[in-house]
Motif scaffolding. Structure first.
Motif, PDB file in Angstrom:
ATOM      1  N   GLU A   1     -24.440 -23.643 -40.302  1.00  0.00           N
ATOM      2  CA  GLU A   1     -25.815 -24.042 -40.594  1.00  0.00           C
ATOM      3  C   GLU A   1     -26.734 -23.736 -39.420  1.00  0.00           C
ATOM      4  N   GLU A   2     -26.214 -23.794 -38.205  1.00  0.00           N
ATOM      5  CA  GLU A   2     -27.025 -23.416 -37.039  1.00  0.00           C
ATOM      6  C   GLU A   2     -27.319 -21.920 -37.070  1.00  0.00           C
ATOM      7  N   VAL A   3     -26.333 -21.118 -37.499  1.00  0.00           N
ATOM      8  CA  VAL A   3     -26.549 -19.686 -37.666  1.00  0.00           C
ATOM      9  C   VAL A   3     -27.648 -19.439 -38.705  1.00  0.00           C
ATOM     10  N   LEU A   4     -27.582 -20.138 -39.820  1.00  0.00           N
ATOM     11  CA  LEU A   4     -28.585 -19.980 -40.874  1.00  0.00           C
ATOM     12  C   LEU A   4     -29.983 -20.373 -40.401  1.00  0.00           C
ATOM     13  N   SER A   5     -30.028 -21.349 -39.502  1.00  0.00           N
ATOM     14  CA  SER A   5     -31.342 -21.791 -39.015  1.00  0.00           C
ATOM     15  C   SER A   5     -32.066 -20.674 -38.272  1.00  0.00           C
TER      16      SER A   5
ATOM     17  N   PRO B   1     -25.252  -8.443 -35.258  1.00  0.00           N
ATOM     18  CA  PRO B   1     -24.709  -9.016 -34.026  1.00  0.00           C
ATOM     19  C   PRO B   1     -25.418 -10.297 -33.612  1.00  0.00           C
ATOM     20  N   GLU B   2     -26.719 -10.389 -33.914  1.00  0.00           N
ATOM     21  CA  GLU B   2     -27.490 -11.582 -33.542  1.00  0.00           C
ATOM     22  C   GLU B   2     -26.896 -12.840 -34.163  1.00  0.00           C
ATOM     23  N   ALA B   3     -26.701 -12.806 -35.476  1.00  0.00           N
ATOM     24  CA  ALA B   3     -26.187 -13.977 -36.169  1.00  0.00           C
ATOM     25  C   ALA B   3     -24.773 -14.316 -35.718  1.00  0.00           C
ATOM     26  N   GLN B   4     -23.934 -13.303 -35.631  1.00  0.00           N
ATOM     27  CA  GLN B   4     -22.538 -13.554 -35.312  1.00  0.00           C
ATOM     28  C   GLN B   4     -22.331 -13.917 -33.842  1.00  0.00           C
ATOM     29  N   SER B   5     -23.193 -13.433 -32.970  1.00  0.00           N
ATOM     30  CA  SER B   5     -23.128 -13.858 -31.565  1.00  0.00           C
ATOM     31  C   SER B   5     -23.510 -15.328 -31.417  1.00  0.00           C
ATOM     32  N   THR B   6     -24.465 -15.764 -32.240  1.00  0.00           N
ATOM     33  CA  THR B   6     -24.819 -17.187 -32.241  1.00  0.00           C
ATOM     34  C   THR B   6     -23.608 -18.034 -32.594  1.00  0.00           C
ATOM     35  N   TRP B   7     -22.898 -17.646 -33.655  1.00  0.00           N
ATOM     36  CA  TRP B   7     -21.714 -18.400 -34.075  1.00  0.00           C
ATOM     37  C   TRP B   7     -20.613 -18.320 -33.021  1.00  0.00           C
TER      38      TRP B   7
END
Length: 433
Positions: free
Chosen positions: A58-62, A342-348
């Motif tokens: 959910e933090e990634v989705l935010s 990469p942005e989303a997956q680096s966040t996770w």
């Protein structure tokens, strides 16, 4: 890396981490995502993740919400993703995006016409950030439908170094060492060897797959996936007998057989790292998120060793969750592109309990040294790497709560059947699927 992590055959153990890094191609970008371009758009994403995994996703989705102005709601599917999605698809009310835990479901839903092919930025992000192997997991007849959003290394046994030190044992290299030396010595020292996650049937299929791949070899593994050999084959019975060396002994498990089959994932992780009621727990790299939730530190309080060799070679089993689009709603392809970025997956990666097959996710994106090493050490895994067996067979046999592999292996764990009986039940269920 801490002394306890990946002793002896450490490099072989992190072959999947190496595979993730080795399968890199040119990084791509996520959606153009000018802020506010999706104001007023509400999207729904469904996945099986709960607890820390859900919170992190959910933090990634935010991040997408902040970039685009869209609202993204999360729905938990429960363990049986197919059972959750089936009625919604039939009613014409599927989630906009779903994370499917089995490649078989991608094909099944694509053939039903329930999936929307990736296009535009989403197709470009997939092409730029993944190689053929990973793209193939989410494609049907050459058409791209899915993004491997979350990879899993499923050949790890996690343990508490303090428990091993107290008993004077070291991580085992073979199955016999695990059963006859490590576990036996822990038990003699008054330390319960394992917390089991038996109420979550998929964890038991992971046990089976690791033992079978090492015991029977990759060629038989592939034949069993395709049901070219029966589940009553000697290779299957031998594997079930090996599992029974742990599963059939009350003193091997927290709560004995009865307690083991009533404990779900991630409660089993908490029993090791929160309550410290057992020394080991078997599951993939994603255990790291639950370790943190239990108040322990990966790489210090929680470390791991490779799943021990049962036959000639240690097993390397991979899994993963594939995000697919199920509607043509505005914003869906943009969100798919973001999830492939990469942005989303680096966040996770920075939140823990996560591995990526995305080439743009750099080593320093991961939250701890343990996962950094797991994700970046490049080791040739060769032809021995295999994708999760239960995720390749029909979902009603390999991934359905209360039936098939899940139910039959739970019966073996609780002691209500024996290895030969379990093999016969597996063959019957596989034949009917």
């Amino acid at each position: 890396m801490p002394e306890h992590v990946w002793r002896s055959r450490g490099l072989a153990a992190i072959a999947v981490g190496g595979l993730l890094a080795a399968t890199a191609c040119s990084p791509g970008s996520g959606p153009s995502g000018a802020g506010g371009e999706l104001d007023g758009v509400t999207l729904t994403v469904a996945a099986k993740w709960t607890g820390a995994e859900q919170k992190n996703f959910e933090e990634v989705l935010s991040g997408f919400e902040e970039d685009t102005g869209a609202t993204v709601n999360y729905e938990a599917t429960g363990e049986d993703t197919g059972a959750y999605l089936g009625p919604k698809i039939e009613a014409g009310e599927p989630p906009d995006i779903a994370a499917l835990p089995q490649p078989g479901l991608v094909r099944e839903y694509a053939e039903q016409g329930a999936l929307k092919p990736l296009k535009g930025e989403a197709a470009t992000a997939l092409e730029n950030n993944y190689t053929d192997y990973w793209r193939g997991l989410g494609s049907v007849d050459g058409e791209p439908y899915g993004v491997l959003l979350k990879a899993a290394h499923k050949s790890i046994i996690w343990y508490r170094p303090d428990a091993f030190d107290a008993a004077g044992v070291k991580p085992p290299e073979t199955w016999d060492d695990l059963v006859d030396t490590t576990s036996s010595t822990l038990s003699d020292a008054g330390i319960t060897p394992f917390a089991m996650c038996g109420a979550s049937g998929w964890t038991l299929t992971d046990w089976f797959e690791n033992v079978y791949l090492s015991e029977a070899g990759p060629e038989n593994y592939d034949k069993l996936v395709d049901h070219e050999i029966p589940w009553t084959d000697d290779t299957v019975v031998r594997t079930l007998n090996k599992l029974d060396e742990v599963w059939g002994e009350d003193d091997m498990m927290k709560g004995g057989q009865k307690g083991a089959v009533q404990t779900d994932f991630p409660t089993c992780v908490s029993e090791v790292y929160g309550q410290q009621e057992a020394a080991m727990v078997f599951e993939g790299d994603f255990v790291g998120a639950s370790v943190a939730e239990a108040g322990a530190a990966v790489g210090k309080d929680a470390v791991a060793f490779p799943f021990p060799a049962v036959g000639d070679n240690a097993p390397v089993v991979v899994g993963g969750d594939i995000a697919v689009a199920m509607t043509d709603k505005k914003g869906v392809q943009e969100l798919m592109a973001y999830l492939a970025s990469p942005e989303a997956q680096s966040t996770w990666a920075g939140l823990g309990g996560y591995l990526s097959a995305n080439s743009g996710v750099k080593p320093d994106a991961y939250a701890d040294e343990f996962t950094q090493n797991l994700s970046t050490t490049i080791v040739e895994a060769g032809e021995n790497v295999r994708y999760d067996l239960s995720d390749q067979v029909p979902s009603r046999f390999g991934a359905t709560e209360g039936r098939g592999m899940w139910s039959i292996l739970q019966d073996l764990l609780r002691g209500s059947t024996d290895p030969e009986g379990a093999a016969k039940a597996l063959e019957k269920a596989a034949s009917e699927s």
